[in-house]
Design an enzyme around this catalytic site. Sequence first.
Site, PDB file in Angstrom:
ATOM      1  N   ASN A  94       0.812  -1.223   0.000  1.00 52.20           N
ATOM      2  CA  ASN A  94       0.000   0.000   0.000  1.00 52.20           C
ATOM      3  C   ASN A  94       0.841   1.267   0.000  1.00 52.20           C
ATOM      4  O   ASN A  94       0.402   2.303  -0.486  1.00 52.20           O
ATOM      5  CB  ASN A  94      -0.957   0.000   1.198  1.00 52.20           C
ATOM      6  CG  ASN A  94      -0.309  -0.429   2.486  1.00 52.20           C
ATOM      7  OD1 ASN A  94       0.226  -1.534   2.570  1.00 52.20           O
ATOM      8  ND2 ASN A  94      -0.316   0.429   3.478  1.00 52.20           N
ATOM      9  N   GLN A 115      -4.862  -3.810  -2.023  1.00 48.97           N
ATOM     10  CA  GLN A 115      -4.412  -2.718  -2.901  1.00 48.97           C
ATOM     11  C   GLN A 115      -4.335  -3.115  -4.371  1.00 48.97           C
ATOM     12  O   GLN A 115      -4.127  -2.271  -5.226  1.00 48.97           O
ATOM     13  CB  GLN A 115      -3.039  -2.194  -2.453  1.00 48.97           C
ATOM     14  CG  GLN A 115      -3.092  -1.344  -1.216  1.00 48.97           C
ATOM     15  CD  GLN A 115      -3.882  -0.037  -1.392  1.00 48.97           C
ATOM     16  OE1 GLN A 115      -4.158   0.416  -2.507  1.00 48.97           O
ATOM     17  NE2 GLN A 115      -4.254   0.577  -0.283  1.00 48.97           N
ATOM     18  N   SER A 152     -11.087  -5.166  -0.300  1.00 49.83           N
ATOM     19  CA  SER A 152     -11.844  -4.113   0.375  1.00 49.83           C
ATOM     20  C   SER A 152     -12.466  -3.190  -0.665  1.00 49.83           C
ATOM     21  O   SER A 152     -11.766  -2.678  -1.542  1.00 49.83           O
ATOM     22  CB  SER A 152     -10.886  -3.321   1.279  1.00 49.83           C
ATOM     23  OG  SER A 152     -11.562  -2.237   1.862  1.00 49.83           O
ATOM     24  N   GLY A 153     -13.788  -2.954  -0.543  1.00 52.59           N
ATOM     25  CA  GLY A 153     -14.503  -2.203  -1.568  1.00 52.59           C
ATOM     26  C   GLY A 153     -14.067  -0.758  -1.737  1.00 52.59           C
ATOM     27  O   GLY A 153     -13.994  -0.247  -2.861  1.00 52.59           O
ATOM     28  N   CYS A 183      -3.382   4.817   7.955  1.00 53.16           N
ATOM     29  CA  CYS A 183      -3.597   4.455   9.357  1.00 53.16           C
ATOM     30  C   CYS A 183      -2.559   5.066  10.272  1.00 53.16           C
ATOM     31  O   CYS A 183      -2.783   5.180  11.465  1.00 53.16           O
ATOM     32  CB  CYS A 183      -3.553   2.945   9.515  1.00 53.16           C
ATOM     33  SG  CYS A 183      -4.547   2.131   8.291  1.00 53.16           S
TER      34      CYS A 183
HETATM   35  N1  PLP Z   1      -4.514  -4.272   3.500  1.00 54.83           N
HETATM   36  C1  PLP Z   1      -3.952  -3.325   2.748  1.00 54.83           C
HETATM   37  C2  PLP Z   1      -2.797  -3.666   1.869  1.00 54.83           C
HETATM   38  C3  PLP Z   1      -4.432  -2.015   2.800  1.00 54.83           C
HETATM   39  O1  PLP Z   1      -3.847  -1.065   2.052  1.00 54.83           O
HETATM   40  C4  PLP Z   1      -5.522  -1.724   3.646  1.00 54.83           C
HETATM   41  C5  PLP Z   1      -6.030  -0.331   3.763  1.00 54.83           C
HETATM   42  O2  PLP Z   1      -5.307   0.607   3.551  1.00 54.83           O
HETATM   43  C6  PLP Z   1      -6.086  -2.756   4.398  1.00 54.83           C
HETATM   44  C7  PLP Z   1      -5.559  -4.022   4.295  1.00 54.83           C
HETATM   45  C8  PLP Z   1      -7.243  -2.516   5.298  1.00 54.83           C
HETATM   46  O3  PLP Z   1      -8.410  -2.326   4.563  1.00 54.83           O
HETATM   47  P1  PLP Z   1      -9.677  -1.635   5.225  1.00 54.83           P
HETATM   48  O4  PLP Z   1      -9.398  -0.175   5.301  1.00 54.83           O
HETATM   49  O5  PLP Z   1     -10.809  -1.932   4.299  1.00 54.83           O
HETATM   50  O6  PLP Z   1      -9.865  -2.255   6.558  1.00 54.83           O
END
Ligand code: PLP
Length: 379
Positions: free
Chosen positions: A149, A178, A198-199, A324
């Site tokens: 990401n 991603q 993830s949508g 995050c």
């Molecule tokens: N995994 C990756 C590689 C991500 O980039 C993200 C979000 O940035 C997630 C998991 C988590 O996804 P969500 O925000 O839908 O919980």
Amino acid sequence: MIYLDNNATTQVAPEVFAAMQPYLTELYGNPSSAHAFGRRMRTAVETAREQVAKLLGAGDSSQIVFTSCGSESDNWAIGGFLEQNPGRRHLITTRVEHEAVRNLCEHLAEIGCEVTWLEVDRNGELDLDDLRRALRRNTGLVSIMLANNETGVLFPIVEIGRIIRENSDAVFHVDGVQAVGKIPINLSDWPIDLFSLSGHKFHAPKGVGALYIRRGVELPPFIIGGGQETGRRSGTEAVPNIVALGRACQLAREFSGHQQIRGLRDRLEDEILANFSKASLNGIADRSKRLPNTSNISFAGISGPEILTSLDEAGVCVSTGSACNAESREVSGVLRAMNVPYEVARGAIRFSLGRYNTADDVDRTLKVLPELIDRLRQS
Ligand code: PLP
């Protein structure tokens, strides 16, 4: 506003909004109801499941379970496997996973699992011999992302899956959050057992994701209750979100603008690297090994959060890494794992483009950057 933060989240596509809207208003039935109104919702949910399966090249759609987000899918895949297989407590993952995997594995290590952390090199790449050496007879699960990401670096998960299959009985989980909608996926042919998406990363709303569970792989239910999602994740289905996810998958399949996004990203990256003496790329230079929309660039000697703030004042949205950890003053764990020196890692900015970006967005960003970087250098 110029939005260059599409790895954090994306705009809901108008087509997706149009598809979900009736399910927020007049089509409010419960898919578990026996009447015709309920059955209509069930049909909508199952159509969406097929649309997800198609985008993933997953074959039978019963292998798709809807969740609330990518983090949930990741947590269910890894935590569920361990619950199901308490004796197989050796896990393998990488130092550069998203927090949804990394922090979970750290937690699991604290409560008695044995976790092997695969290192990456300065380009963000894995040494697959490290994986071969790490695999053991009692290895339960390997969790490795498809696309990073922060840097966009792609891991060769088909080759990784083959190595796992040849050398162990371990289950292979891939965080594909991603990658979905950005590069082709073909789970029928790929040696992968569990795959998270993830949508909101590809133009569906926040609050919906999915986990692909290959037939034959057993996971305990994530939520126990009324038995929805074939007993695997109870709770009344979020029909509007699920319909939206399905439509977003269909849109992603039909999308023909990948080359345009790639072209814009390439120009942005080339111009910055050519025109700023202390700018350097984080992640492998070979673009065929990175997502087509992502550039992570360091402006050595300046702080990334200050660049982000100045760009924000100029109307340009970027990020310093994972959304995050935007509040954190620490440098990114991903760049630390790549051994990027502190002074360089501190100045990292992630540009992530999407389907709604235009050449004008890139031009305007390139126009504001020189003065902004000069000013920050002088201060
Ligand atoms: N995994 C990756 C590689 C991500 O980039 C993200 C979000 O940035 C997630 C998991 C988590 O996804 P969500 O925000 O839908 O919980």
